[in-house]
Design an enzyme around this catalytic site. Structure first.
Site, short mmCIF file in Angstrom:
data_model
loop_
_atom_site.label_atom_id
_atom_site.label_comp_id
_atom_site.label_asym_id
_atom_site.label_seq_id
_atom_site.Cartn_x
_atom_site.Cartn_y
_atom_site.Cartn_z
N CYS A 1 15.32 -5.77 72.69
CA CYS A 1 15.43 -4.76 73.76
C CYS A 1 14.39 -4.78 74.74
CB CYS A 1 15.47 -3.23 72.96
SG CYS A 1 14.05 -3.33 71.75
N LYS B 1 22.98 2.84 57.94
CA LYS B 1 24.19 1.88 58.22
C LYS B 1 23.62 0.78 59.09
CE LYS B 1 27.20 0.92 60.64
NZ LYS B 1 27.17 -0.66 61.04
N GLU C 1 17.16 4.97 70.44
CA GLU C 1 16.41 3.72 70.86
C GLU C 1 17.68 2.82 71.45
OE1 GLU C 1 13.39 3.37 71.00
OE2 GLU C 1 12.46 4.94 69.58
N GLU D 1 21.60 -5.69 81.21
CA GLU D 1 20.80 -6.33 80.18
C GLU D 1 21.60 -7.34 79.52
OE1 GLU D 1 20.78 -4.20 76.30
OE2 GLU D 1 18.59 -4.39 75.88
P1 NAD Z 1 25.45 -1.78 69.00
O1 NAD Z 1 25.46 -0.55 69.72
O2 NAD Z 1 26.83 -2.87 69.23
O3 NAD Z 1 25.49 -1.59 67.37
C1 NAD Z 1 24.30 -0.92 66.73
C2 NAD Z 1 24.98 -0.34 65.63
O4 NAD Z 1 25.64 0.77 65.70
C3 NAD Z 1 25.51 -1.20 64.72
O5 NAD Z 1 25.13 -0.90 63.21
C4 NAD Z 1 27.05 -0.81 64.71
O6 NAD Z 1 27.75 -1.30 63.66
C5 NAD Z 1 26.92 0.39 65.10
N1 NAD Z 1 28.06 1.23 65.88
C6 NAD Z 1 28.85 0.26 66.55
N2 NAD Z 1 29.96 1.26 67.14
C7 NAD Z 1 29.61 2.58 66.76
C8 NAD Z 1 30.16 3.73 66.76
N3 NAD Z 1 31.26 3.89 67.61
N4 NAD Z 1 29.68 4.87 66.14
C9 NAD Z 1 28.57 4.65 65.52
N5 NAD Z 1 27.92 3.40 65.38
C10 NAD Z 1 28.47 2.34 65.92
O7 NAD Z 1 24.25 -2.64 69.47
P2 NAD Z 1 23.63 -4.22 68.93
O8 NAD Z 1 24.75 -5.01 69.52
O9 NAD Z 1 23.83 -4.12 67.17
O10 NAD Z 1 22.49 -4.31 69.35
C11 NAD Z 1 21.99 -4.69 70.61
C12 NAD Z 1 21.44 -3.54 71.60
O11 NAD Z 1 20.55 -2.83 70.65
C13 NAD Z 1 20.76 -3.77 72.75
O12 NAD Z 1 21.35 -2.92 73.78
C14 NAD Z 1 19.31 -3.73 72.54
O13 NAD Z 1 18.67 -3.47 73.46
C15 NAD Z 1 19.27 -2.43 71.80
N6 NAD Z 1 18.14 -2.23 70.77
C16 NAD Z 1 17.32 -1.21 71.15
C17 NAD Z 1 16.02 -1.31 70.35
C18 NAD Z 1 15.05 -0.27 70.90
O14 NAD Z 1 13.95 0.02 70.28
N7 NAD Z 1 14.98 0.47 71.87
C19 NAD Z 1 15.81 -2.25 69.45
C20 NAD Z 1 16.65 -3.35 69.12
C21 NAD Z 1 17.87 -3.13 69.84
#
Ligand code: NAD
Length: 477
Positions: free
Chosen positions: A283, A175, A249, A380
């Site tokens: 991240c 997804k 992650e 963050e």
């Molecule tokens: P997000 O949590 O908003 O979305 C991530 C994914 O989850 C998207 O595909 C989104 O559509 C989906 N999603 C949203 N609501 C959901 C739900 N209720 N159930 C299941 N899936 C759902 O995050 P983002 O804004 O896309 O990304 C930024 C975040 O990701 C930051 O906090 C960043 O630190 C983190 N990140 C972490 C790493 C790591 O390796 N630790 C790497 C990249 C990004």
């Protein structure tokens, strides 16, 4: 509507309620639209993955490796189109888009290499202390896995999950983020090009509803999620409901610790890269600068100059050091933090505002002597916003660095390598760089401690995350 989703080897149009608009963040203008998948389509994707599992897990691992080598070659062949798409949809500078392609290629090749060794590692005897028994170890795929990824490194975060999952013999439902839904479509096109059996890889685009339909689906054996802590908790809750494993992650608020024996110019380069790469939407952004007292003022001066000379602009129209933020939501969020900083009376050495000409640009920003009580120190931000704080001793630096609910990465800069190693060993994080930019090697692990997540990606640990260990023990009678 275009057939934008990949289910059971077929391209299908989304049947969900959500309309996804894809933007060029440098212009703030849309350039594509697609409909999200419905819950019924997520169901079909999970069913297709389930049906494909027995054959895929029984293919030899070296045959699976051949498919992964094909993925690596195909990504490389599509390099120019993927670079352009990442510049247009993520706003990445060209040189950063290139690094992402190289990373994805390296990831597929690396896990192809591990898969090539996997057949020989199967059924190894376990030495036992009792005569009359033998036991062998099998490394079996976990099964059908759901992979949910964010938008900041779409090609890379998906590669870090897809390559080891397929190498292990899992079938997957991926997804992608609704912010960057086109980039992962390439993986579906590549699956077609390399003749991956139908159902082994399924891609369901959509927003939160689609993500929730996948993470709540009873037909999964595991879920691997990269994204925010808020959504990560929900994903973990649904995994708890189904009592199944989850890899998370999540976010970070990482420290970069700079001792007074460092080369200041070199330190500036690493600090700026740690907060401005991908416009700070990492991240692993080292957004908390801990600087030793005696060099704090000199370092701020040089950082101010470096940040103010960065070329910020549209990567499609010229060479830039930093592009826009990838979404309007992210631009609004960073703007809110600028307002909080003003309300808190933070000392702004550089930046501290959005750029309003066009698109979703913000100024690379430095706040100095930020109080530990500031929201900007602990939360963050996910933008090019650096907060600095002084320390006087190694012990104090360590206490400050570890004083976070996150624990993803850290950087240590010092000419005293013994001290740097000592500090690195004591930092409560998953990865530490010493006197380095954030070089990520697929051979080393990725993942965090504390609120930054559960489990590890990359390296052999990334493969283990998709394997289930089984022992077969005989009594020889
Ligand atoms: P997000 O949590 O908003 O979305 C991530 C994914 O989850 C998207 O595909 C989104 O559509 C989906 N999603 C949203 N609501 C959901 C739900 N209720 N159930 C299941 N899936 C759902 O995050 P983002 O804004 O896309 O990304 C930024 C975040 O990701 C930051 O906090 C960043 O630190 C983190 N990140 C972490 C790493 C790591 O390796 N630790 C790497 C990249 C990004």
């Amino acid at each position: 509507m275009t057939a934008a989703h990949y289910i059971n080897g077929q391209w299908v149009a989304g049947e969900g309620a959500d309309l996804i608009t894809v933007f060029d963040p440098s212009l703030g203008q849309p350039f594509a639209e697609l409909k999200a998948t419905s819950a019924a389509q997520v169901d079909q994707a999970v069913a297709a993955a389930r049906q494909a599992l027995p054959a895929w897990k029984n293919v030899s691992a070296s045959q699976r490796a051949a498919y992964l080598r094909g993925f690596a070659e195909q990504i490389d062949q599509r390099r120019e189109e993927l670079i352009t798409l990442q510049m247009q949809n993520n706003g990445k500078p060209r040189h950063e888009a290139v690094v992402d392609i190289d990373d994805a290629v390296a990831t597929f090749n690396y896990y192809a290499g591990l898969a090539e060794q996997l057949d020989a590692r199967q059924n190894r005897d376990v030495p036992l202390p009792v005569a009359g028994f033998t036991s062998r170890t099998r490394l079996e795929p976990v099964g059908v896995v759901g992979l949910i990824v964010p938008w900041n490194f779409p090609l890379v975060t998906s590669a870090w999950k897809l390559a080891p999952a397929l190498a292990a013999g899992c079938t997957v439902v991926l997804k992608p983020s609704e912010v960057t839904p086109l980039i992962e479509q390439t993986y579906g096109q590549i699956a077609d090009a390399v003749g991956l059996p139908a159902g082994v890889l399924n891609i369901v685009g959509g927003k939160a509803e689609t993500g929730a339909a996948l993470s709540n689906h009873p037909g999964l054996d595991k879920l691997s999620f990269t994204g925010s802590n808020g959504v990560g908790s929900q994903v973990m809750r649904s995994s708890a409901t189904h009592c199944r494993p989850v890899t998370l992650e999540l976010g970070g608020k990482s420290a970069i610790v700079v001792f007074d024996d460092c080369d200041l110019d070199q330190a500036v380069e690493w600090i700026v890269a740690g907060i401005c790469w991908n416009a700070g939407q990492m991240c692993s952004a080292t957004s908390r600068l801990l600087v030793q007292d005696s060099i704090a003022d000199a370092l701020s001066e040089r950082l101010k100059t470096a940040l103010e000379t960065l070329r910020v602009g549209n990567p499609l129209t010229g060479e830039v050091d930093m592009g826009p933020l990838t979404s309007l939501a992210q631009w609004n969020k960073v703007n809110e933090y600028f307002a909080i900083a003003r309300a808190e009376g933070l000392r702004c050495a550089s930046g501290g505002d959005v750029l309003r000409d066009s698109g979703w640009f913000v100024c690379p920003t430095l706040y100095t002597d930020v109080p530990l009580t500031s929201r900007l120190w602990s939360e963050e931000i996910f933008g090019p916003v650096l907060c600095s704080h002084r320390f006087s001793s190694e012990e104090q630096a360590l206490t400050l660095a570890n004083d976070s609910r996150f624990g993803l990465v850290a950087t240590v800069i010092s000419a005293d390598l013994q001290r740097a190693e000592r500090v690195a060993n004591a930092l409560e994080v998953g990865h530490v760089w010493i006197n380095s930019i954030q070089a990520v090697f697929v051979e080393t692990s990725w993942g965090g401690t504390k609120g930054s997540g559960i489990g590890r990606e990359l390296g052999p640990w990334g493969l283990s995350a998709y394997q289930s260990v089984k022992h077969v023990t005989h009594c020889l009678g």
